[in-house]
Design a protein around this motif. Structure first.
Motif, PDB file in Angstrom:
ATOM      1  N   HIS A   1       4.500   9.025  -3.111  1.00 53.34           N
ATOM      2  CA  HIS A   1       4.864   8.881  -1.846  1.00 53.34           C
ATOM      3  C   HIS A   1       5.960   8.708  -1.233  1.00 53.34           C
ATOM      4  N   THR A   2       6.174   8.779  -0.237  1.00 57.29           N
ATOM      5  CA  THR A   2       7.721   8.261   0.233  1.00 57.29           C
ATOM      6  C   THR A   2       7.213   7.379   1.280  1.00 57.29           C
ATOM      7  N   ASN A   3       5.941   6.779   1.756  1.00 59.43           N
ATOM      8  CA  ASN A   3       5.620   5.732   2.306  1.00 59.43           C
ATOM      9  C   ASN A   3       5.443   5.042   1.273  1.00 59.43           C
ATOM     10  N   LYS A   4       6.134   3.807   0.977  1.00 55.71           N
ATOM     11  CA  LYS A   4       6.052   3.115  -0.039  1.00 55.71           C
ATOM     12  C   LYS A   4       5.059   2.080   0.111  1.00 55.71           C
ATOM     13  N   GLU A   5       4.465   1.802   1.595  1.00 57.93           N
ATOM     14  CA  GLU A   5       3.659   0.361   2.066  1.00 57.93           C
ATOM     15  C   GLU A   5       1.949   1.391   1.523  1.00 57.93           C
ATOM     16  N   ILE A   6       1.996   2.615   0.667  1.00 58.47           N
ATOM     17  CA  ILE A   6       0.231   3.195   0.402  1.00 58.47           C
ATOM     18  C   ILE A   6       0.358   2.520  -1.157  1.00 58.47           C
ATOM     19  N   ASP A   7      -0.633   1.987  -1.336  1.00 57.50           N
ATOM     20  CA  ASP A   7      -0.835   1.819  -2.617  1.00 57.50           C
ATOM     21  C   ASP A   7      -1.905   2.354  -3.316  1.00 57.50           C
ATOM     22  N   VAL A   8      -1.413   3.129  -4.428  1.00 55.90           N
ATOM     23  CA  VAL A   8      -2.538   3.913  -5.021  1.00 55.90           C
ATOM     24  C   VAL A   8      -3.711   3.255  -5.400  1.00 55.90           C
ATOM     25  N   SER A   9      -3.709   1.688  -5.929  1.00 56.09           N
ATOM     26  CA  SER A   9      -4.730   2.033  -6.973  1.00 56.09           C
ATOM     27  C   SER A   9      -6.284   1.335  -6.164  1.00 56.09           C
ATOM     28  N   LYS A  10      -5.483   1.403  -3.912  1.00 56.55           N
ATOM     29  CA  LYS A  10      -6.538   1.465  -3.648  1.00 56.55           C
ATOM     30  C   LYS A  10      -7.334   2.586  -2.224  1.00 56.55           C
ATOM     31  N   SER A  11      -6.772   3.629  -3.133  1.00 59.83           N
ATOM     32  CA  SER A  11      -6.749   5.091  -2.515  1.00 59.83           C
ATOM     33  C   SER A  11      -8.504   6.187  -2.673  1.00 59.83           C
ATOM     34  N   TYR A  12      -9.164   5.296  -3.906  1.00 59.81           N
ATOM     35  CA  TYR A  12     -10.399   5.847  -4.205  1.00 59.81           C
ATOM     36  C   TYR A  12     -10.799   5.237  -3.024  1.00 59.81           C
ATOM     37  N   LEU A  13     -10.588   3.966  -2.110  1.00 62.66           N
ATOM     38  CA  LEU A  13     -11.105   3.960  -0.928  1.00 62.66           C
ATOM     39  C   LEU A  13     -11.433   5.016   0.304  1.00 62.66           C
ATOM     40  N   ASN A  14     -10.420   5.233   0.452  1.00 63.06           N
ATOM     41  CA  ASN A  14     -10.792   6.489   1.264  1.00 63.06           C
ATOM     42  C   ASN A  14     -11.178   7.084   1.892  1.00 63.06           C
ATOM     43  N   GLN A  15     -11.241   7.626   3.190  1.00 55.35           N
ATOM     44  CA  GLN A  15     -12.708   8.491   3.484  1.00 55.35           C
ATOM     45  C   GLN A  15     -12.514   9.722   4.147  1.00 55.35           C
ATOM     46  N   ASP A  16     -13.345  10.163   4.361  1.00 54.95           N
ATOM     47  CA  ASP A  16     -13.183  12.210   4.513  1.00 54.95           C
ATOM     48  C   ASP A  16     -13.884  12.397   5.068  1.00 54.95           C
ATOM     49  N   LEU A  17     -14.394  12.165   6.385  1.00 58.71           N
ATOM     50  CA  LEU A  17     -15.712  11.833   7.495  1.00 58.71           C
ATOM     51  C   LEU A  17     -16.239  13.310   7.868  1.00 58.71           C
ATOM     52  N   MET A  18     -15.183  14.368   7.261  1.00 59.58           N
ATOM     53  CA  MET A  18     -15.375  15.819   7.557  1.00 59.58           C
ATOM     54  C   MET A  18     -16.503  15.740   6.155  1.00 59.58           C
ATOM     55  N   ALA A  19     -15.655  16.491   5.367  1.00 55.96           N
ATOM     56  CA  ALA A  19     -16.370  16.494   3.926  1.00 55.96           C
ATOM     57  C   ALA A  19     -17.446  17.985   3.596  1.00 55.96           C
TER      58      ALA A  19
ATOM     59  N   VAL B   1      -9.676  19.244  12.236  1.00 55.40           N
ATOM     60  CA  VAL B   1      -9.365  20.611  11.486  1.00 55.40           C
ATOM     61  C   VAL B   1      -9.084  19.051  10.248  1.00 55.40           C
ATOM     62  N   ALA B   2      -9.511  17.723  10.511  1.00 54.82           N
ATOM     63  CA  ALA B   2      -8.938  16.973   9.385  1.00 54.82           C
ATOM     64  C   ALA B   2      -9.385  15.268  10.312  1.00 54.82           C
ATOM     65  N   THR B   3     -10.418  14.702   9.474  1.00 59.38           N
ATOM     66  CA  THR B   3     -10.732  13.490   9.988  1.00 59.38           C
ATOM     67  C   THR B   3     -10.626  12.447   8.685  1.00 59.38           C
ATOM     68  N   VAL B   4      -9.842  11.731   8.513  1.00 54.21           N
ATOM     69  CA  VAL B   4      -9.988  10.889   7.637  1.00 54.21           C
ATOM     70  C   VAL B   4      -9.690   9.290   8.003  1.00 54.21           C
ATOM     71  N   VAL B   5      -9.817   8.525   6.500  1.00 53.45           N
ATOM     72  CA  VAL B   5      -9.577   7.191   7.249  1.00 53.45           C
ATOM     73  C   VAL B   5      -8.953   6.317   5.496  1.00 53.45           C
ATOM     74  N   HIS B   6      -7.519   6.497   6.062  1.00 48.78           N
ATOM     75  CA  HIS B   6      -6.818   5.198   5.085  1.00 48.78           C
ATOM     76  C   HIS B   6      -7.506   3.845   4.640  1.00 48.78           C
ATOM     77  N   TYR B   7      -7.752   3.324   3.512  1.00 46.60           N
ATOM     78  CA  TYR B   7      -7.470   1.892   3.315  1.00 46.60           C
ATOM     79  C   TYR B   7      -6.744   1.499   2.987  1.00 46.60           C
ATOM     80  N   ASP B   8      -5.862   2.825   2.263  1.00 48.72           N
ATOM     81  CA  ASP B   8      -4.768   1.888   0.888  1.00 48.72           C
ATOM     82  C   ASP B   8      -3.475   1.683   1.375  1.00 48.72           C
ATOM     83  N   GLU B   9      -2.896   1.572   2.893  1.00 45.11           N
ATOM     84  CA  GLU B   9      -2.073   1.137   3.793  1.00 45.11           C
ATOM     85  C   GLU B   9      -2.807  -0.220   3.875  1.00 45.11           C
ATOM     86  N   THR B  10      -0.882  -0.641   4.482  1.00 39.16           N
ATOM     87  CA  THR B  10      -1.465  -1.731   4.893  1.00 39.16           C
ATOM     88  C   THR B  10      -2.195  -2.306   6.181  1.00 39.16           C
ATOM     89  N   THR B  11      -3.498  -1.720   7.686  1.00 36.34           N
ATOM     90  CA  THR B  11      -4.235  -1.439   7.947  1.00 36.34           C
ATOM     91  C   THR B  11      -4.393  -0.470   8.097  1.00 36.34           C
TER      92      THR B  11
END
Length: 411
Positions: A26-44, A111-121
């Motif tokens: 990722h070019t975004n340095k705020e992304i912590d890939v170790s927390k990406s598993y917490l992210n949610q795809d609300l459409m799924a 077309v997308a509803t995604v929650v990111h928990y792997d960034e600062t907020t």
């Protein structure tokens, strides 16, 4: 809390990579890939953003131009009051926000509803195709301009706030906190932000110019030093070669003189460069003076910006007081947009702040007559009737004044 962006087709693949985390680089340095598993795809639903986007565009009409805003994205950030809340409550907040957005813009357009928990907020990305029904051609079409109107954007935060308070029992403070500026100040804030950004850009350009000219000065000074050193070495070399053990020179002095002449030409060119460098130094001094002026302007603008923010906070406090008084003392939960505009006009009339512009006065009359015909208005009919008569009289005075001025000018 919430931010809207309109995107062209060309931007969609890149957004999909970011939203769905299709890469670990990722070019975004705020992304912590170790927390990406917490992210949610609300459409799924087993599909992905690009597929949903293509399918929806196939169902509706969309112009083939590259600049068409075919996708809109809302980013809704988790409020500060919920940053320490349990994961379940945070998930409930984002799901309730998604339901609100689906109802407002049409679930079929999402077309997308995604929650990111792997960034600062933690935050929600909600992407949708802005679709409206074209009455003239009896078909659905893509039109960000008609979907995301000024009215929609003006009421968005308030409507979302009321929805969340209604469906979430743990949600109390609301999204309209002190960091949300009241709408009447948006134009003023934009003016200050534009000036602020312009000064920042100007400051950066001047600093780049200074660095470039300093680099030229450094190169020129180095070239002069090297030419002087070469001349000294040639003189020493010439003396050493003037005679050897056999009384003969290995290299003719004339050859060295010619070489020295070449160096002299080089030195002349370098001195010319030095002269130009002196001019550059003068220009540099002027640029530095400009930089001081820009920095002074920047400091003044920044101070004004801070003052404006403080003023906005005070106005926000007063806004809370008025809302609390209306709700708890008078039982009014919400004022319609038309009522707000009408009360604004009546306030102007009460305080003798009458416009001298006929077009604006006609706009006031239209506002008051529209609200007068609305059975749901909270404004007393007698007060509206008074306001309508006042504005009609004002329009007549403006017309008479215009006629008088025209007659005098014709004479």
């Amino acid at each position: 809390m919430a931010h809207l962006k309109k995107n062209t087709r060309g931007a969609v693949p890149g957004l999909a990579v970011h939203f769905e985390r299709k890469t670990d680089h990722h070019t975004n340095k705020e992304i912590d890939v170790s927390k990406s598993y917490l992210n949610q795809d609300l459409m799924a639903d087993g599909s992905d953003m690009l597929s949903r986007f293509s399918e929806r565009l196939n169902d509706v009409y969309c112009m083939k131009r590259d600049d068409v805003k075919a996708l809109a994205t809302w980013i809704v950030t988790l409020p500060e009051e919920l940053t320490e809340a349990p994961y379940e409550q945070q998930s409930a907040f984002f799901e309730a926000t998604m339901n609100f957005l689906n109802e407002r813009y049409g679930q079929e357009n999402a077309v997308a509803t995604v929650v990111h928990y792997d960034e600062t907020t933690p935050h929600l990305h909600y992407a949708f195709v802005p679709v409206v029904f074209d009455d003239k051609k009896s078909r659905y079409k893509v039109s960000a301009k008609e979907v995301l109107t000024r009215q929609d954007l003006q009421t968005f935060h308030e409507d979302l706030d009321q929805h969340l308070k209604k469906v979430l029992p743990f949600y109390e403070q609301g999204i309209l906190n002190n960091k949300t500026l009241p709408f009447e100040n948006v134009a003023e804030i934009k003016k200050y932000n534009d000036q602020f950004n312009t000064l920042k850009a100007e400051l950066a350009d001047i600093e780049d110019n200074i660095r470039a000219k300093q680099a030229v000065l450094k190169i020129t000074d180095q070239a002069l030093t090297e030419v002087d050193l070469a001349e000294q070495q040639i003189d020493a070399f010439k003396q050493d070669l003037s005679k050897n053990l056999f009384g003969k020179t290995v290299l003719k002095p004339d050859d060295l003189d010619r070489f020295k002449s070449v160096l002299g030409t080089m030195k002349k060119a370098t001195l010319q460069s030095q002269h130009e460098t002196e001019k550059l130094k003068q220009t540099l001094g002027q640029v530095k003076a400009q930089l001081v002026d820009v920095q002074a302007d920047y400091q003044k603008l920044n101070a004004a910006h801070q003052t404006l923010q403080a003023d906005n906070q005070e106005k926000q406090k007063m806004d809370y007081v008025m809302r609390d008084m209306l709700k708890n003392d008078y039982g009014v939960d919400k004022l319609s947009h038309t009522d707000v505009e009408a009360r604004y006009v009546l306030y102007k009339l009460d305080h003798e702040e009458r416009t001298k512009n006929k077009k604006e006065a006609q706009s006031w009359l239209k506002i008051l007559t529209t609200v007068r015909e609305d059975p749901a208005t909270k404004i007393a009919p007698s007060r509206l009737d008074w306001g309508i008569e006042q504005v009609k009289a004002l329009i007549n005075r403006i017309i008479e004044l215009t006629r008088t001025v025209f007659k005098e000018s014709s004479l």
